[in-house]
Design an enzyme around this catalytic site. Structure first.
Site, PDB file in Angstrom:
ATOM      1  CE  LYS A 254      87.525  24.059 117.296  1.00  0.00           C
ATOM      2  NZ  LYS A 254      86.566  24.400 116.262  1.00  0.00           N
ATOM      3  N   GLY A 320      87.075  17.727 108.546  1.00  0.00           N
ATOM      4  CA  GLY A 320      87.916  18.020 109.704  1.00  0.00           C
ATOM      5  C   GLY A 320      87.070  18.297 110.941  1.00  0.00           C
ATOM      6  CB  THR A 343      91.796  12.564 102.880  1.00  0.00           C
ATOM      7  OG1 THR A 343      92.830  13.533 102.671  1.00  0.00           O
ATOM      8  CG2 THR A 343      92.415  11.222 103.231  1.00  0.00           C
ATOM      9  CG  LEU A 407      82.018  26.657 108.899  1.00  0.00           C
ATOM     10  CD1 LEU A 407      80.751  26.440 108.115  1.00  0.00           C
ATOM     11  CD2 LEU A 407      82.459  25.379 109.570  1.00  0.00           C
TER      12      LEU A 407
HETATM   13  P1  NAP Z   1      90.824  20.850 110.162  1.00  0.00           P
HETATM   14  O1  NAP Z   1      90.292  19.968 111.233  1.00  0.00           O
HETATM   15  O2  NAP Z   1      92.291  21.013 110.021  1.00  0.00           O
HETATM   16  O3  NAP Z   1      90.207  20.317 108.773  1.00  0.00           O
HETATM   17  C1  NAP Z   1      90.633  20.840 107.568  1.00  0.00           C
HETATM   18  C2  NAP Z   1      89.760  20.322 106.429  1.00  0.00           C
HETATM   19  O4  NAP Z   1      90.166  21.036 105.248  1.00  0.00           O
HETATM   20  C3  NAP Z   1      89.949  18.836 106.129  1.00  0.00           C
HETATM   21  O5  NAP Z   1      88.747  18.318 105.632  1.00  0.00           O
HETATM   22  C4  NAP Z   1      91.012  18.853 105.018  1.00  0.00           C
HETATM   23  O6  NAP Z   1      90.937  17.753 104.153  1.00  0.00           O
HETATM   24  C5  NAP Z   1      90.574  20.086 104.261  1.00  0.00           C
HETATM   25  N1  NAP Z   1      91.669  20.651 103.490  1.00  0.00           N
HETATM   26  C6  NAP Z   1      92.775  21.245 103.975  1.00  0.00           C
HETATM   27  N2  NAP Z   1      93.553  21.657 102.961  1.00  0.00           N
HETATM   28  C7  NAP Z   1      92.915  21.305 101.821  1.00  0.00           C
HETATM   29  C8  NAP Z   1      93.204  21.453 100.439  1.00  0.00           C
HETATM   30  N3  NAP Z   1      94.324  22.089 100.044  1.00  0.00           N
HETATM   31  N4  NAP Z   1      92.316  20.997  99.539  1.00  0.00           N
HETATM   32  C9  NAP Z   1      91.182  20.381  99.942  1.00  0.00           C
HETATM   33  N5  NAP Z   1      90.850  20.195 101.233  1.00  0.00           N
HETATM   34  C10 NAP Z   1      91.708  20.653 102.155  1.00  0.00           C
HETATM   35  O7  NAP Z   1      90.254  22.333 110.329  1.00  0.00           O
HETATM   36  P2  NAP Z   1      88.839  22.748 110.949  1.00  0.00           P
HETATM   37  O8  NAP Z   1      88.938  22.960 112.395  1.00  0.00           O
HETATM   38  O9  NAP Z   1      87.804  21.804 110.450  1.00  0.00           O
HETATM   39  O10 NAP Z   1      88.635  24.201 110.313  1.00  0.00           O
HETATM   40  C11 NAP Z   1      88.371  24.337 108.916  1.00  0.00           C
HETATM   41  C12 NAP Z   1      87.990  25.778 108.604  1.00  0.00           C
HETATM   42  O11 NAP Z   1      86.773  26.111 109.271  1.00  0.00           O
HETATM   43  C13 NAP Z   1      89.009  26.812 109.036  1.00  0.00           C
HETATM   44  O12 NAP Z   1      89.105  27.773 108.010  1.00  0.00           O
HETATM   45  C14 NAP Z   1      88.395  27.427 110.271  1.00  0.00           C
HETATM   46  O13 NAP Z   1      88.803  28.781 110.462  1.00  0.00           O
HETATM   47  C15 NAP Z   1      86.923  27.371 109.905  1.00  0.00           C
HETATM   48  N6  NAP Z   1      86.059  27.409 111.093  1.00  0.00           N
HETATM   49  C16 NAP Z   1      85.196  28.449 111.197  1.00  0.00           C
HETATM   50  C17 NAP Z   1      84.352  28.526 112.274  1.00  0.00           C
HETATM   51  C18 NAP Z   1      83.412  29.678 112.368  1.00  0.00           C
HETATM   52  O14 NAP Z   1      82.898  29.927 113.470  1.00  0.00           O
HETATM   53  N7  NAP Z   1      83.135  30.375 111.288  1.00  0.00           N
HETATM   54  C19 NAP Z   1      84.371  27.529 113.274  1.00  0.00           C
HETATM   55  C20 NAP Z   1      85.258  26.449 113.134  1.00  0.00           C
HETATM   56  C21 NAP Z   1      86.105  26.408 112.024  1.00  0.00           C
HETATM   57  P3  NAP Z   1      91.848  16.414 104.417  1.00  0.00           P
HETATM   58  O15 NAP Z   1      91.022  15.549 105.336  1.00  0.00           O
HETATM   59  O16 NAP Z   1      92.011  15.859 103.053  1.00  0.00           O
HETATM   60  O17 NAP Z   1      93.133  16.871 105.032  1.00  0.00           O
END
Ligand code: NAP
Length: 463
Positions: A254, A320, A343, A407
């Site tokens: 993205k 994220g 974080t 989400l």
């Molecule tokens: P991303 O950029 O990789 O961000 C991941 C986030 O999750 C970061 O804040 C990370 O924290 C945190 N995280 C990951 N593992 C963790 C753990 N074990 N414990 C605590 N925090 C943790 O991913 P993203 O694009 O934001 O997507 C996140 C989620 O949103 C996904 O499940 C995605 O499918 C969903 N999503 C849904 C929609 C929808 O239309 N419904 C749209 C977009 C995204 P750190 O900073 O500490 O690594």
């Protein structure tokens, strides 16, 4: 045939007559991905015995030199498919090798190779082009080659290979039911428009279900595919070769797509990430936007009867890509926002960009959240299938008065949501945002509104 028991092989000649469709005979050695363990002369003898039993095609590997077998196959009325396989890559000089495969004009050349990068997929697609009327079969195996299976009719491949529904399928394989029901394989022609989603991983994406159903309902000659993209740079050539006009963009691309000379609109600039690419003509410049912001807000507005109240106190868990869109949306709607993240530095960075409060997912953060508790938005990937039992903020105590927005959309009811429901909270589900942002993409891709009649059906069938 190499998967059959000896007794089954003996009766295999009855098969073509029974199925009433053209049947391809293959008898593969281990190095070609098969299970035949006998000698080469035994293999040739078995092919020769079976070839006269009504098979329409006999697939013979490029290195097999058996003129008597070739002659016997022709006399039986079957066609020879002359094939080459590569299970680890795209061999150098594939185009030249492919052109030299058929030994006579009535033979059908076939190559099944395994692109391991999009740059290799682009090389494979070059072999497809240009194609005339001649019959041939080209296939990219593995997840990166997936598009070559679905797009076989568009690329001029005479057929594609699918896998039985009742067996575990290898990465990149597709069942006949999925080909028909999700991708409308039989409707794809050389003029079908191609759209898709790029990501890594991406094969689990529900977006193909949403967009392809929309195309089908409106009679639009287009197909939407998942593109597994480990190398973004290599993918742009694929997009040009397939004349792709619209793309959804997901993790981890993205932000990375913006590194290219892509013109992002004001939403992209506000969020710092792009989830949608469109262009007016094939090989033209891409324009980027982000439908996550509106996709997030639409179901929220619906919960509030049309307008998100200004001054709403919202805690956003996660920092994220998705959290960026959520915070941009909430601040634009006048909400007061607290960002909590594992974080803390990432939470601080996001908070600074939008002038919000921040903290960690710890006792202090939970205490701070009491002042931002009208809406709790869970944006981390924690709790996603297959880790359904994981909780992003186990210490968070719901009072029951919060609106909880999750989400994650697979599963629909994450641990976090189940706890919120037990406490009496109202919940907005991830699939609502998924559908809302996809509906906006669909409009940008096609110029047509997504059919509302499909929304309820999607809501029930996406988990
Ligand atoms: P991303 O950029 O990789 O961000 C991941 C986030 O999750 C970061 O804040 C990370 O924290 C945190 N995280 C990951 N593992 C963790 C753990 N074990 N414990 C605590 N925090 C943790 O991913 P993203 O694009 O934001 O997507 C996140 C989620 O949103 C996904 O499940 C995605 O499918 C969903 N999503 C849904 C929609 C929808 O239309 N419904 C749209 C977009 C995204 P750190 O900073 O500490 O690594």
């Amino acid at each position: 045939m190499d998967h059959l028991l000896d007794a089954e092989k003996a009766a295999a000649g009855r098969l073509p007559g029974r199925v009433g469709l053209p049947v391809i005979l293959t008898l593969r050695r281990g190095r070609d991905g098969g299970r035949f363990v006998g000698s080469e002369s035994e293999r040739v003898a078995l092919l020769q015995r079976l070839a006269g039993e009504g098979f329409s095609y006999v697939d013979i590997e490029e290195d097999l030199q058996a003129p008597a077998l070739d002659a016997h196959i022709r006399e039986s009325g079957a066609r020879i498919v002359r094939s080459l396989h590569d299970f680890s890559g795209v061999p150098p000089g594939l185009s030249r090798r492919f052109s030299a495969l058929a030994r006579r004009t009535d033979e059908i050349p076939k190559a099944a190779v395994t692109p391991t990068t999009c740059a290799q997929l682009a090389e494979l697609l070059d072999v497809f082009h240009p194609h005339g009327e001649s019959e041939r079969v080209l296939l990219g195996m593995g997840e990166i080659g997936f598009s070559t299976r679905v797009l076989a009719p568009r690329l001029g491949s005479s057929w594609c290979y699918a896998s039985p529904t009742d067996q575990a399928v290898a990465p990149g394989q597709v069942t006949p039911v999925t080909l028909e029901d999700v991708y409308r394989y039989r409707d794809i022609t050389s003029s079908t428009d191609v759209y898709g989603v790029i990501g890594n991983p991406v094969m689990h994406s529900r977006s193909p279900m949403i967009h392809n159903r929309g195309f089908a309902a409106l009679g639009i000659d287009a197909v939407y595919l998942p593109f597994h993209v480990p190398d973004l740079e290599g993918f742009w050539k694929v997009a040009d070769t397939l004349a792709i006009r619209g793309l959804s963009v997901t993790v981890p691309h993205k932000q990375a797509v913006l590194g290219r000379s892509i013109r992002g609109d004001e939403v992209v600039r506000a969020v710092g990430a792009c989830n949608t690419l469109i262009r007016a003509r094939a090989e033209g410049p891409w324009k980027g936007t982000n439908t996550d912001v509106e996709g997030f807000l639409a179901p929220l507005r619906a919960r509030f009867g049309g307008v998100v109240p200004s001054g709403l106190g919202a805690t956003v868990i996660g920092a994220g890509g998705a959290a960026h869109a959520v915070v941009a949306a909430l601040t634009s709607a006048g909400a007061r926002v607290l960002v909590l993240n594992r974080t803390i530095e990432n939470a601080q960075e996001l908070a600074e960009a939008f002038g919000t409060a921040s903290g960690g997912i710890d006792a202090e953060g939970m205490e701070a959240a009491r002042g931002f508790s009208d809406l709790i938005v869970q944006t981390t990937s924690v709790g996603m299938r297959p880790h359904e039992d994981a909780e992003p903020a186990p210490g968070f105590n719901f009072s029951g008065r919060e609106i909880v927005y999750e989400l994650v959309y697979a599963p629909e009811r994450t641990c976090f949501v189940r706890r919120a429901l037990e406490a009496g909270c109202r919940v907005v589900y991830g699939r609502e945002m998924l559908i809302a942002q996809a509906m906006r993409q669909f409009l940008l891709f096609t110029g047509s509104e997504y059919p509302l009649s499909l929304v309820q059906e999607l809501a029930n069938g996406l988990d």
